[in-house]
Motif scaffolding. Structure first.
Motif, PDB file in Angstrom:
ATOM      1  N   TYR A 169       0.830  -1.204   0.000  1.00 35.30           N
ATOM      2  CA  TYR A 169       0.000   0.000   0.000  1.00 35.30           C
ATOM      3  C   TYR A 169       0.866   1.257   0.000  1.00 35.30           C
ATOM      4  CZ  TYR A 169      -3.708  -3.205   1.510  1.00 35.30           C
ATOM      5  OH  TYR A 169      -4.610  -4.243   1.589  1.00 35.30           O
ATOM      6  N   LEU A 170       0.372   2.280  -0.646  1.00 37.00           N
ATOM      7  CA  LEU A 170       0.947   3.616  -0.495  1.00 37.00           C
ATOM      8  C   LEU A 170       0.376   4.201   0.778  1.00 37.00           C
ATOM      9  CD1 LEU A 170       2.681   5.854  -1.899  1.00 37.00           C
ATOM     10  CD2 LEU A 170       0.528   6.782  -2.754  1.00 37.00           C
TER      11      LEU A 170
ATOM     12  N   ALA B 185       5.883   3.070   1.545  1.00 35.33           N
ATOM     13  CA  ALA B 185       5.220   1.861   1.059  1.00 35.33           C
ATOM     14  C   ALA B 185       5.101   0.883   2.220  1.00 35.33           C
ATOM     15  CB  ALA B 185       6.012   1.236  -0.084  1.00 35.33           C
ATOM     16  N   VAL B 186       3.907   0.346   2.430  1.00 37.40           N
ATOM     17  CA  VAL B 186       3.647  -0.587   3.523  1.00 37.40           C
ATOM     18  C   VAL B 186       3.318  -1.951   2.929  1.00 37.40           C
ATOM     19  CG1 VAL B 186       2.184  -1.147   5.490  1.00 37.40           C
ATOM     20  CG2 VAL B 186       2.798   1.239   5.042  1.00 37.40           C
ATOM     21  N   LYS B 187       4.084  -2.964   3.298  1.00 36.31           N
ATOM     22  CA  LYS B 187       3.776  -4.330   2.865  1.00 36.31           C
ATOM     23  C   LYS B 187       3.150  -5.078   4.030  1.00 36.31           C
ATOM     24  CE  LYS B 187       5.611  -6.910  -0.186  1.00 36.31           C
ATOM     25  NZ  LYS B 187       6.453  -7.740  -1.076  1.00 36.31           N
ATOM     26  N   LEU B 188       1.947  -5.583   3.788  1.00 35.56           N
ATOM     27  CA  LEU B 188       1.203  -6.347   4.783  1.00 35.56           C
ATOM     28  C   LEU B 188       1.330  -7.825   4.426  1.00 35.56           C
ATOM     29  CD1 LEU B 188      -0.562  -5.573   7.217  1.00 35.56           C
ATOM     30  CD2 LEU B 188      -2.545  -5.659   5.705  1.00 35.56           C
ATOM     31  N   ILE B 189       1.905  -8.615   5.344  1.00 37.48           N
ATOM     32  CA  ILE B 189       2.202 -10.019   5.068  1.00 37.48           C
ATOM     33  C   ILE B 189       0.926 -10.854   5.052  1.00 37.48           C
ATOM     34  CG2 ILE B 189       3.509 -12.037   5.845  1.00 37.48           C
ATOM     35  CD1 ILE B 189       5.214  -9.695   4.790  1.00 37.48           C
TER      36      ILE B 189
ATOM     37  N   VAL C 161      14.513   0.012   4.605  1.00 35.51           N
ATOM     38  CA  VAL C 161      13.476  -0.382   5.544  1.00 35.51           C
ATOM     39  C   VAL C 161      13.409   0.671   6.643  1.00 35.51           C
ATOM     40  CG1 VAL C 161      12.777  -2.100   7.259  1.00 35.51           C
ATOM     41  CG2 VAL C 161      13.722  -2.835   5.058  1.00 35.51           C
ATOM     42  N   LEU C 162      12.215   1.183   6.911  1.00 39.20           N
ATOM     43  CA  LEU C 162      12.034   2.259   7.867  1.00 39.20           C
ATOM     44  C   LEU C 162      11.382   1.817   9.169  1.00 39.20           C
ATOM     45  CD1 LEU C 162      10.643   4.935   5.370  1.00 39.20           C
ATOM     46  CD2 LEU C 162      13.022   4.615   6.076  1.00 39.20           C
TER      47      LEU C 162
ATOM     48  N   THR D 212       8.833   0.581   3.950  1.00 38.15           N
ATOM     49  CA  THR D 212      10.038   1.033   3.254  1.00 38.15           C
ATOM     50  C   THR D 212       9.785   2.419   2.674  1.00 38.15           C
ATOM     51  OG1 THR D 212       9.411   0.083   1.101  1.00 38.15           O
ATOM     52  CG2 THR D 212      10.652  -1.337   2.627  1.00 38.15           C
ATOM     53  N   ASP D 213      10.855   3.060   2.313  1.00 38.41           N
ATOM     54  CA  ASP D 213      10.737   4.328   1.614  1.00 38.41           C
ATOM     55  C   ASP D 213       9.959   4.095   0.317  1.00 38.41           C
ATOM     56  OD1 ASP D 213      11.110   7.000   1.252  1.00 38.41           O
ATOM     57  OD2 ASP D 213      13.205   6.865   0.639  1.00 38.41           O
TER      58      ASP D 213
END
Length: 338
Positions: A30-31, A41-45, A77-78, A91-92
């Motif tokens: 997701y943005l 950017a968010v990655k949801l597992i 990775v933030l 992440t950025d």
């Protein structure tokens, strides 16, 4: 970018979701915007992975290692959370399409000078990743983003965690330890791997960038056919420029010990062409690709936040139904969000 669907979460930790960037075997991306206004950017597992305790343990360790990776050519990775109902990593946000999209959909195979600069940036990214003690394990065109000044590598530090589920892309829908067409012979044989596996994948990626296909088959090739070609060293480099063939051939060596290190790749490319930053004045990308990047940047700047109903105003299309429905709880107290 696609609008958020009715079942998509609106908040992940302290991050407000704005739209859906994509979906893969590891999860949905997701943005989002941080509480301080940073675009990320968010990655949801995926649920299938989140339900494995071993995955969560290894995910935590690998992402902590990934936060130590620096360098120009990676998406840093933030933030992350491995303890909530749905693990996630932030992440950025890199404003650029994937190499897969550029080559397969919007432009076509890249010219020789673009592939050379791509190789230089990717070699430096691998040097930084390997220097932090990580192996990417899934370097492929969809994990490489194209920007005006060079490529950016994403999704490092996650693939190894998936191994704890005991599956692969060939036997388990949710776990990636390599992608057919871009994995090394040792990965195809389910053997232990070293950083040299990423170098093999680099050879396949460069072939794709130059020709529009993997050296081991096309989208129409069966999984069995691709894996057999990989383990038997039957690569097809038809269409690869003569000046790039020696580099790609050595990257695709069957013996990992015979493949060059990222530093050696930089040397083979030549110092004047190994760094994509040196090419910005001469446009390392074709004009048509640059024009597309400009349009994407304008669309991002003019997009609105999610409205009261949660639908992002930027982008188009209807996203596929997600594998989860509830909002994701905030992470436990930890480092300040970016």
């Amino acid at each position: 970018m696609e609008p958020l669907g009715a079942a998509d979460p609106r908040q992940v930790g302290t991050y407000k979701l704005l739209g859906k960037l994509g979906e893969g075997a590891m999860g949905q991306v997701y943005l989002a915007r941080s509480s301080r206004g940073r675009t990320v950017a968010v990655k949801l597992i995926r649920n299938e992975l989140a339900g494995h305790p071993d995955f969560r343990r290894r995910f935590q360790a690998e992402i902590e290692a990934a936060t130590r990776v620096g360098g120009q050519w990676i998406a840093p990775v933030l933030d992350h959370d491995s303890t909530g109902e749905f693990p996630w990593v932030v992440t950025d946000y890199i404003a650029g399409p994937s190499l897969h999209t550029v080559v397969s959909s919007s432009y076509g195979p890249l010219p020789e000078h673009s592939v050379r600069h791509l190789a230089g940036g990717l070699a430096q990214a691998l040097r930084d990743i390997h220097g932090a003690g990580l192996i990417h394990r899934d370097l492929k065109p969809s994990n490489i983003l194209i920007t005006i000044d060079g490529p950016r590598v994403i999704d490092f530090g996650i693939a190894r965690a998936a191994e704890s589920t005991g599956g692969t892309t060939m036997t388990h829908a949710g776990a990636i330890v390599g992608t057919p067409g871009f994995m090394s012979p040792e990965q195809a044989r389910a053997q232990s791997i070293t950083p040299a596996a990423d170098v093999f994948a680099l050879g396949s990626v460069l072939t794709f960038a130059a020709t529009g296909r993997s050296p081991f088959g096309t989208l129409d090739s069966t999984l069995h056919t691709m894996l057999l070609r990989i383990v038997q060293g039957e690569q097809d480099l038809t269409g690869v420029p003569d000046s790039l063939r020696p580099l790609i051939e050595i990257c695709l060596a069957q013996d990992p010990a015979e493949r060059p290190t990222p530093d050696r790749i930089t040397e083979l490319l030549g110092s004047s062409q190994a760094d994509p930053r040196a090419a910005t004045q001469d446009h390392w990308l074709p004009a048509a690709v640059l024009a597309g990047l400009g349009k994407d940047a304008i669309a991002l700047l003019t997009s609105d936040d999610a409205d009261d109903d949660g639908a992002a105003q930027a982008g188009h299309g209807t996203p596929p139904p997600p594998s989860h429905t509830p909002p994701v709880p905030a992470a436990p107290p930890g480092p300040p969000s970016p």
